[in-house]
Motif scaffolding. Sequence first.
Motif, mmCIF file in Angstrom:
data_model
loop_
_atom_site.group_PDB
_atom_site.id
_atom_site.type_symbol
_atom_site.label_atom_id
_atom_site.label_comp_id
_atom_site.label_asym_id
_atom_site.label_seq_id
_atom_site.Cartn_x
_atom_site.Cartn_y
_atom_site.Cartn_z
ATOM 1 N N LEU A 146 0.846 -1.158 0.063
ATOM 2 C CA LEU A 146 0.126 -0.120 0.077
ATOM 3 C C LEU A 146 1.124 1.268 -0.043
ATOM 4 N N HIS A 147 0.617 2.440 -0.815
ATOM 5 C CA HIS A 147 1.377 3.441 -0.991
ATOM 6 C C HIS A 147 0.675 4.773 -0.242
ATOM 7 N N GLY A 148 1.559 5.825 -0.167
ATOM 8 C CA GLY A 148 0.921 6.854 0.404
ATOM 9 C C GLY A 148 -0.101 7.632 -0.463
ATOM 10 N N THR A 149 -0.916 8.657 0.051
ATOM 11 C CA THR A 149 -1.865 9.302 -1.014
ATOM 12 C C THR A 149 -2.701 10.391 -0.152
ATOM 13 N N SER A 150 -3.456 11.018 -0.631
ATOM 14 C CA SER A 150 -4.322 12.301 0.096
ATOM 15 C C SER A 150 -5.754 11.696 -0.030
ATOM 16 N N HIS A 151 -6.606 12.272 1.112
ATOM 17 C CA HIS A 151 -7.694 12.187 1.171
ATOM 18 C C HIS A 151 -8.626 13.004 2.207
ATOM 19 N N THR A 152 -9.539 13.506 1.776
ATOM 20 C CA THR A 152 -10.390 14.365 2.324
ATOM 21 C C THR A 152 -11.786 13.703 3.161
ATOM 22 N N LEU A 153 -11.695 14.063 4.417
ATOM 23 C CA LEU A 153 -12.650 13.233 5.168
ATOM 24 C C LEU A 153 -14.058 13.727 4.752
ATOM 25 N N ILE A 154 -15.169 12.824 4.712
ATOM 26 C CA ILE A 154 -16.502 13.144 4.827
ATOM 27 C C ILE A 154 -17.046 14.133 5.843
ATOM 28 N N ASN A 198 -23.894 24.126 7.349
ATOM 29 C CA ASN A 198 -23.195 23.946 6.120
ATOM 30 C C ASN A 198 -22.197 22.607 6.359
ATOM 31 N N ASN A 199 -21.978 22.129 5.082
ATOM 32 C CA ASN A 199 -21.132 21.065 4.877
ATOM 33 C C ASN A 199 -22.060 19.877 5.802
ATOM 34 N N VAL A 200 -23.155 19.479 5.059
ATOM 35 C CA VAL A 200 -23.960 18.464 5.576
ATOM 36 C C VAL A 200 -24.012 17.430 4.316
ATOM 37 N N ILE A 201 -23.983 16.208 4.434
ATOM 38 C CA ILE A 201 -24.542 15.216 3.202
ATOM 39 C C ILE A 201 -25.786 14.576 3.812
ATOM 40 N N TYR A 202 -26.742 15.259 3.216
ATOM 41 C CA TYR A 202 -28.420 15.135 3.748
ATOM 42 C C TYR A 202 -28.487 13.781 3.619
ATOM 43 N N GLU A 203 -28.045 12.811 2.766
ATOM 44 C CA GLU A 203 -28.211 11.174 2.680
ATOM 45 C C GLU A 203 -28.006 10.574 3.809
ATOM 46 N N HIS A 204 -26.800 11.124 4.383
ATOM 47 C CA HIS A 204 -26.099 10.476 5.676
ATOM 48 C C HIS A 204 -27.112 10.676 6.977
ATOM 49 N N ILE A 205 -27.731 11.480 6.955
ATOM 50 C CA ILE A 205 -28.585 11.754 8.191
ATOM 51 C C ILE A 205 -30.379 11.956 7.757
ATOM 52 N N GLU A 206 -30.509 11.223 6.718
ATOM 53 C CA GLU A 206 -31.895 11.174 6.152
ATOM 54 C C GLU A 206 -32.821 10.953 7.172
ATOM 55 N N SER A 207 -32.614 9.713 7.952
ATOM 56 C CA SER A 207 -33.489 9.132 9.396
ATOM 57 C C SER A 207 -33.724 10.150 10.105
#
Length: 423
Positions: free
Chosen positions: A222-230, A253-262
Motif C-alpha cells: 500500500l502506498h501513500g496518498t491524500s484524502h478528504t474526510l466526509i 453547512n457542509n452536510v450530506i443530507y443522505e447520511h442523516i436522512e433518518s
Amino acid sequence: MKKLVIRGGKPLTGEITINGAKNSAVALIPAAIMADSEVVLEGVPDIQDVYSLLDILNDFNVKTEFKDNTLKIDPTNIASIPMPTGKIQSLRASYYFMGATLSKFGEGVIGLPGGCFLGPRPIDQHIKAFRSLGAQVDDDFGVITLTSPKGLQGTRIYMDVVSIGATINAILAAVKAEGKTTIENAAREPEIIDVVSLLTKMGAKIRGAGTSVIRIEGVEKLHGTSHTLIPDRIEAGTYLTAAVAMGDEVRVNNVIYEHIESYIAKLDEMGAKMEIGEDSILVHKSDNLQMVSLKTLPYPGFATDLQQPITPLLVKAMGKGTIMDTIYPQRVKHIPELNRMGANIRVDGDIIRVEGPSELSGAPVKASDLRAGASLVIAGLMADGETEITGVENILRGYTDIVGKLRALGADIEMFDDGQEEA
C-alpha cells in the motif's frame, strides 16, 4: 478539569460549518500506518480523540504534522512496538490498531481500549475475523496479542452482528491477506465507505463498501496518498437539533443530507421547519413541536449517537413518546441529568419514556460521556437560567470548538477551568 456555563433561553441565528467526521478520523489514522509512504488527510477535526491517536503514532515511531485540519502521517520508519497499556487504552477506537498492525507486520500487541462507557461492547466479532484470516489471537486480561505464523489468508467472514468496528478491522486485516476475502453482514455506515476510499487510493482492491457484502482482493503493498474526510453526520445532527430547539434562521453547512436522512425524517415528523440545500440545511424558527417515538438501528436507520442529542428536543414536544436504543440499551446516563433540569423522562427497562412539553431550568449537571454531553449542552441552551456542565473533557473528545461555534450563533456559553473565577 473544565466546566461549561450556559445561560439559556437565547435565540440562535447565523451559520455553522460541520467538521470532518470523528468516526472516520479515528479509523483513517490507524489505516494510514499501513502505507509505505506519506498519507495526507484533509478535514481532520481538531478534537481530543485525534490528539490521543497522534500520541500513539508517536510511540510507533510514525512522524505526524497536524495543522489547519490537515494531518500528514509518514509511516516510513514505523516500528512494530507492543502497546499493552497506556495511551492505547485512552480511547475505544484504538482497537483499529489491531487490524492495522496485523496487516502491516503480521503481529501486534494492543491493550483493550477505553472511550465512553455505554455498557458492554464486546470485540468478539473483531477476534473472530482475525482468526478466520489465519491469525492467532490471545487475550490475556485485556491485552490482545496477534500473530500470523503462516501469513494471513483470504477467507469468508460472516458477522454475527452488524458492527462498524469489526467490519473496519476485518477490512484492515484483509487488504494485504493472500487471496480473496468476503465479509458478509457488513456494516454500511458512511464512515466505512470513507475508510475504503482511503484504502483504495492507497492501492487496496475493495468492492461493495456501503452494502452488506464487501469483497477484498489482497495486495502486497500500500502506498501513500491524500484524502478528504466526509462531514461528521453526528455533529451535523447535534447542531441541527440545537437549531430546531432554539433557532431563528440557522444554516448548517457542509452536510450530506443522505447520511442523516433518518434523523431529518424524525425532525420533520416533529414539525421542524427546514429547507434542504445541496450541502446545507436551513432551519427556520420551529414552534409547536409534536412528540415522536424512535428506535435506533444500524445504518441507514436512526443513529445511536444521535439518540442522546435529540432527547432534550423531545422534552420540548407535545405528547408522549418512547426511545428504544437497540444498539446500546444502557445509553441512559443523560436521563437523570435532564430530569434534574425539569424534564419528565423515565427509564422503563430498555425503553426511555418521555412526556412533554416540560420547561427546563438551569442546574449543575455532569456529562458522563460524549453524546450525553451534547445532550446537556442542547438542554442548557433551552433552559431558563444558568446550567453548569462538568465532565467537559468527554464533550471535547468529539466536538471541535463547540463553544466558539455556539457563541457565533448567539449562545451565552463559556468554558472555565475548574477553580477559575467566572467572568
